[in-house]
Design an enzyme around this catalytic site. Structure first.
Site, PDB file in Angstrom:
ATOM      1  N   GLY A 179      75.779  50.746  22.053  1.00 27.19           N
ATOM      2  CA  GLY A 179      76.960  50.668  22.909  1.00 27.19           C
ATOM      3  C   GLY A 179      76.674  51.180  24.314  1.00 27.19           C
ATOM      4  O   GLY A 179      75.576  51.003  24.848  1.00 27.19           O
ATOM      5  N   SER A 180      77.653  51.840  24.894  1.00 27.83           N
ATOM      6  CA  SER A 180      77.599  52.153  26.327  1.00 27.83           C
ATOM      7  C   SER A 180      76.534  53.161  26.738  1.00 27.83           C
ATOM      8  O   SER A 180      76.192  53.237  27.919  1.00 27.83           O
ATOM      9  CB  SER A 180      78.976  52.640  26.804  1.00 27.83           C
ATOM     10  OG  SER A 180      79.917  51.585  26.729  1.00 27.83           O
ATOM     11  N   THR A 181      75.984  53.954  25.791  1.00 29.63           N
ATOM     12  CA  THR A 181      74.880  54.836  26.181  1.00 29.63           C
ATOM     13  C   THR A 181      73.693  54.002  26.652  1.00 29.63           C
ATOM     14  O   THR A 181      72.872  54.469  27.444  1.00 29.63           O
ATOM     15  CB  THR A 181      74.436  55.736  25.006  1.00 29.63           C
ATOM     16  OG1 THR A 181      74.255  54.929  23.841  1.00 29.63           O
ATOM     17  CG2 THR A 181      75.465  56.821  24.724  1.00 29.63           C
ATOM     18  N   PHE A 182      73.630  52.744  26.188  1.00 27.22           N
ATOM     19  CA  PHE A 182      72.515  51.876  26.565  1.00 27.22           C
ATOM     20  C   PHE A 182      72.648  51.373  28.003  1.00 27.22           C
ATOM     21  O   PHE A 182      71.683  50.836  28.562  1.00 27.22           O
ATOM     22  CB  PHE A 182      72.433  50.686  25.608  1.00 27.22           C
ATOM     23  CG  PHE A 182      71.107  49.975  25.638  1.00 27.22           C
ATOM     24  CD1 PHE A 182      69.999  50.511  25.017  1.00 27.22           C
ATOM     25  CD2 PHE A 182      70.960  48.769  26.315  1.00 27.22           C
ATOM     26  CE1 PHE A 182      68.766  49.865  25.060  1.00 27.22           C
ATOM     27  CE2 PHE A 182      69.746  48.114  26.360  1.00 27.22           C
ATOM     28  CZ  PHE A 182      68.641  48.666  25.729  1.00 27.22           C
TER      29      PHE A 182
END
Length: 649
Positions: free
Chosen positions: A310-313
């Site tokens: 998700g958004s950590t990527f």
């Protein structure tokens, strides 16, 4: 006198010749056996009359980085029988059953088996073994042995691992460093008759065992405790499946902590913990089902399980965009709440959209349309080149068994829709360890690291026999990109989606994520937060994943505070002291207070009550008028100006 015929004479000479030849042959054979090969056959004769019993070597001790014992040895005994020496089988069977708590069928089968030596039971405690010796049973041998003992029980269970009945490693560090930890067994040699009966008063030869080498690892017991306590707290608060957390030095890859709660007891590894006992289909678990559940329980999600990050990527996507000069911090974007890609409408987490925003705003807001746009600018070849450099297309090389590989699309199969979803962390899978390793390169100046535990091994004389070294490429990412990314990620925590990880006096960078699990229709999520500190020169990086939390599930809401809580303990412990800015001192942001209980109140009642508290922003989720869940929870000690999230129904 009758004369001997010529034929008889020849026959006599033939017989005499044969006897003479036989005599010469026997004499030659005696010379061969007694002179030429005397030593060899003497050894064989000795071996024929010797019986060998093994003495186990003490396994090497595992220490944490500060010399605290993580895995030790406990003296126990092994009970065996020698069939040929048993004079009273029925008494032997009766005593062994009573003292060792074994069934008569099991003991009888082994006692009556005709073999040189038969093991009855291993890992017998010394008190029981001494009691058994007092019976002075012929043919019963009680030999010293060792059993692995873990002083902290459940601490870092999937990392440390455990050993089997033969003292060989089964999982974790115990199996990875088995050859280093295993010693050399000793022997007890006794003389017997040709019938296998031990000769009374014969000298007993003993070859002493050599203990295994000790191993010092990068784990820190105190940091591991902080991590497990914080993880267990959110596990219980959110009734999640499990919670995983890793803390590591991003400069060299030394892992301080790796928690997977609930953990299991290393001293009793064949008993299911609470998570897996609940998964059993009935109270009477079949051996096949139990083995399946045990293997799942021993599995380390941090390295063996893949997930959509998700958004950590978005950290990786942004890094690629800066490396290929496809974006600048001042670039302008517009988010209407969605982006149409081919025949698909892909939504932002903010349904109404973020409107006009710069790239800085886009990363602080974790805006999907912004990242879909920059992902398209970089293209799949540029993204995959960056993934390759950051080690996302292969295993990290961590010194634990069972590491999984990433699951990525082949480049030829990536179309516009796949490119868009990859850009914000969906439609592929990596391990938590791969993500942490890749981001470490982004924030440490562009240097590749190998996550690891092993530091060095010593022998029993305290001499270092092995120092573990981990090489890696430098300059993977430009220093300019690294500095830009650290600044942007600090902004995410200061006033973006990660502000619940903010700690007064500390410069923290990070990124939130809320990943929807497959199938999408299940409405199950993994909430996560990746943080590091100090932002200007990171000394510790951390990642927490909360699997299937109930109620509020946003990463910025429930995962970011977990890392803040851990950093609040760990940073001072590592010698990183808070330095308060003028704004923090001016706002009196230093200090804590207990959160009041707001469950059951209306919005108006909440507003009135909170006037007496130094609460920061208050966010409401849901369309109702009554508070059904709050975060932080009632009674929790929080910093002044903390953000409050209330779920309404």
């Amino acid at each position: 006198m009758k004369q001997i015929s010529t034929k008889q004479r020849k026959t006599a000479l033939l017989v005499i010749g044969m006897l003479f030849a036989a005599t010469l042959g026997l004499m030659g054979r005696l010379v061969y056996l007694m002179i030429l090969h005397s030593e060899e056959y003497a050894v064989q004769a000795q071996e024929l009359h010797e019986r060998e019993r093994s003495i186990k070597a003490a396994r090497g001790i595992i220490y944490d980085r500060n010399g605290v014992v993580l895995a030790d040895n406990k003296p126990v005994c092994t009970v065996s029988v020698i069939h040929s020496q048993i004079t009273d089988p029925e008494r032997v069977i009766s005593v062994l059953c009573e003292v060792l708590g074994l069934s008569e069928e099991t003991v009888r089968k082994r006692v009556e088996k005709v073999s040189s030596i038969e093991r009855i039971k291993a890992n017998v405690d010394k008190e029981t073994a001494d009691y058994l010796r007092s019976f002075e049973l012929d043919g019963v041998m009680v030999d010293e042995d060792y059993k692995r003992y873990y002083p902290f029980g459940t601490l870092a269970s999937r990392v440390i691992g455990f050993t089997g009945g033969d003292n060989q490693g089964i999982i974790g560090l115990e199996v990875k460093y088995d050859s280093m930890l295993s010693g050399i067994p000793g022997k007890i040699l006794t003389l017997t008759t040709a019938h296998g009966t031990e000769i009374p008063n014969a000298a007993e030869n003993r070859q002493e065992p050599v203990a295994g080498n000790s191993l010092t690892v990068s784990l820190d017991v105190n940091i591991q405790r902080y991590a497990e306590q914080a993880a267990m707290k959110v596990l219980e608060a959110k009734n999640a499946n499990h919670v995983s957390m890793i803390l590591m030095n991003p400069q060299n890859g030394e892992i301080y902590a790796m928690a997977n709660v609930p953990e299991f007891d290393l001293n009793d590894p064949y008993t299911l913990n609470t998570e897996y006992a609940a998964k059993a289909t009935s109270s009477e678990v079949s051996s096949k089902e139990k083995n399946t559940l045990l293997n799942q329980m021993w599995r380390n999600p941090c390295i063996s399980d893949t997930y959509e990050p998700g958004s950590t990527f978005k950290i990786i996507t942004a890094t690629a965009a800066f490396e290929f000069a496809k974006v600048s911090v001042s670039d302008n974007f517009y988010c209407p709440g969605y982006k149409i890609v081919e025949d698909r409408t892909i939504h932002c987490h903010k349904v109404g959209g973020h409107g006009s925003e710069t790239f800085v705003d886009g990363i602080k807001n974790s805006c999907n349309p912004v990242f879909m746009e920059i992902g398209a600018r970089v293209g799949i070849d540029g993204l995959y080149e960056t993934f390759e450099k950051l080690g996302l297309m292969k295993k990290t090389g961590i010194d634990l068994p069972g590491e999984a590989s990433s699951i990525m699309h082949k480049t030829e199969n990536v179309k516009a829709v796949e490119l868009a979803t990859i850009s914000f962390g969906q439609s592929f899978q990596i391990t938590p360890m791969q993500l942490l390793s890749a981001v470490s390169t982004v924030i440490n100046g562009g240097n590749q690291i190998t996550p690891h535990f092993g530091m060095y091994a010593k022998n029993t004389e305290e001499n270092t026999v092995k120092t573990y070294e981990y090489s890696g490429k430098t300059g993977i990412v430009s220093e300019k990109t690294c500095e830009t990314m650290k600044t942007l990620l600090e902004a995410v925590v200061h006033d973006g989606t990660g502000k619940r990880a903010y700690l007064p006096g500390f410069r923290i960078g990070g990124k939130t994520a809320t990943s929807e699990k497959l199938p999408r229709s299940s409405n199950q999520y993994i909430s996560s937060f990746l943080g590091f500190a100090p932002a200007e020169n990171p000394q510790v990086i951390a990642l927490v994943l909360i699997d299937e939390p109930e109620g509020i599930y946003y990463g910025g809401t429930i995962a970011a505070p977990v890392i803040a809580e851990v950093f609040d303990e760990v940073l001072p412990y590592l010698g990183i002291e808070p330095v308060y800015s003028e704004d923090e001192l001016k706002l009196d942001g230093v200090g804590t207070f207990p959160v009041p209980n707001l469950v059951g109140m209306t919005k108006e009642e909440v507003k009135k009550l909170l006037k007496a508290y130094e609460i920061g922003d208050v966010y409401y989720s849901g369309d109702g008028e009554t508070v059904t869940e709050q975060f932080p929870e009632a009674g929790e000690e929080v910093k002044k100006n903390t953000t409050l999230i209330l779920h309404m129904k």
